[in-house]
Design a protein around this motif. Sequence first.
Motif, short mmCIF file in Angstrom:
data_model
loop_
_atom_site.label_atom_id
_atom_site.label_comp_id
_atom_site.label_asym_id
_atom_site.label_seq_id
_atom_site.Cartn_x
_atom_site.Cartn_y
_atom_site.Cartn_z
N THR A 1 40.02 -46.45 -31.26
CA THR A 1 40.94 -46.93 -31.55
C THR A 1 41.97 -46.35 -33.27
O THR A 1 40.77 -45.36 -33.79
CB THR A 1 41.35 -48.79 -32.10
N ASP B 1 48.14 -45.44 -29.66
CA ASP B 1 46.70 -44.53 -30.99
C ASP B 1 47.03 -43.17 -30.25
O ASP B 1 46.22 -42.57 -30.35
CB ASP B 1 45.10 -44.55 -30.58
N GLU C 1 42.19 -45.73 -27.29
CA GLU C 1 41.67 -46.92 -26.45
C GLU C 1 42.82 -47.93 -26.17
O GLU C 1 42.86 -48.73 -25.46
CB GLU C 1 40.86 -47.84 -27.16
N ARG C 2 43.79 -47.63 -27.08
CA ARG C 2 45.48 -48.22 -26.69
C ARG C 2 46.35 -47.07 -26.36
O ARG C 2 46.03 -46.27 -27.45
CB ARG C 2 45.90 -48.96 -28.25
#
Length: 500
Positions: free
Chosen positions: A468, A373, A369-370
């Motif tokens: 995440t 990660d 998600e980011r």
Amino acid sequence: MGGIAAVSLALVGVGAAGAVAAPGKPGEPGTPGPRYTAGAAGVGDAYFPYAGNGGYDVLHYDLDITYTPPAPSPAPLEGEFHGVATIDLVPTQDLDRFNLDLRGMDVLALSVNGKAAASVAPPLVGDEVDGAAYWQVQDDAARVWELTVQPRPKLKAGAQVQVVVEYGGTTTRPLDIEGALYGWVTQRDGAMVVSEPEGSMTWYPVSDHQTDKASYSFEITVPEGKVAVANGLQPKPEETADGWTTWYWDAPDQQASYLTTASVGDYDLRDVYESTSGVPIIDAVDTKLSDSRLATTNASLDRQADMIDFFESKFGPYPFVAYGAIVDNDSVGYALETQTRPVYSSQASEGTVAHEAAHQWFGNAVSPERWQDIWLNEGWATYATWMWNEERGLRTAQESFDTWYTPTRTQAYWNVQIGDPGPMGLFLTQVYNRGAGTLHALRLEVGDDAFFAAAQLWLERYDDSAGTSEDFQDVYEEVSGADLDAFFQVWLYDQQKPTL
């Protein structure tokens, strides 16, 4: 070509440091009112603030591309690109305007729901723009590449919208934040298209972040004799007329933008074969590989069906409509898990093929998600390769772990926090190997049954989306019943050698 003249690249509305001018308060002239607002110029990723866009969800990209590779040496290593992107999206808010990411290409024409928009220079806050408009900001120093669209009438949340962008330009060899080749990498015989982390914007207008997945279709026209290979399956055979060949590909599964490819080259597009579970496998191998590289590549690709069988037994069903490989005769040593069809430059070795195959589950079906990660991608793909080596009788996963864990390493090695390595650390070896070590240690911590049950739950729960590190920990705590706060702190963030 044709249509409205190429958009101005003047950086009106951009401050001296390259930051996009902040919008005025609602109700001020030239700014969105209290109901209709502007979609954000980025999804808010800490590493790539302007990657992706806010205010809408893309459903589908249809990319119609015509590409002419460079002339033979000593001509410049530049190609000529023309594209029409038809983008189906749904606003998630009432939109006064919205952005697409586009780097290094000129916009030639644009329409929203069939209504043509005019090209203007970016308006300053307080200026009125009369009627539908679009403009670009391309600031290489600030890494800001935005195509802003102001539709008229404005867009209501939940209403399906179709945006058509005609665009084009001269292609070269763009670089990512670390100075490595990515995106549409022009080559003498075509193009190698590998876009991690946010290089898809170099070849089509896109919401270039993995939190906005979509399906894709491709129509790629290249000089007769060239082969164009993209994601998914061929819905119909290629067609040749007047010295040009058009290749058709369809990728109906949800796909992160960085996993798209449309590589062009002198490929041998091989016959389709299947895994035991019926996954069609399509390989495209450069006809110019040396005999030794071709032998290595063939031996490795011959094991793809077995790899799918093995990973399905551990992680669950293969998540997409197809698989295969694109092997390019390039010397950069690049490999990327492009969805359904990983790209390998130089050759495809068995370990790398296993790594990219595992990514179809970890990284592709479930994405980070980011970008911080990314260990969830690379750690899993590396650990799955350790598992594959054990399956092959080469060495056990424990032996691979010991080989990584035992040697004495400098403090600088342990300083890298793989749970947040920074934008310049996405592809550090620690992200891969300490990531794999983290997973092996987790397996020892919770036991085999919980380890693989949680892996399958992770893939089921976040399939076609993103998660995440915190989400991942929650899944493992749910399945194992253990409190894993201390474990993940030690393995992902502590700047010292983890203790078992």
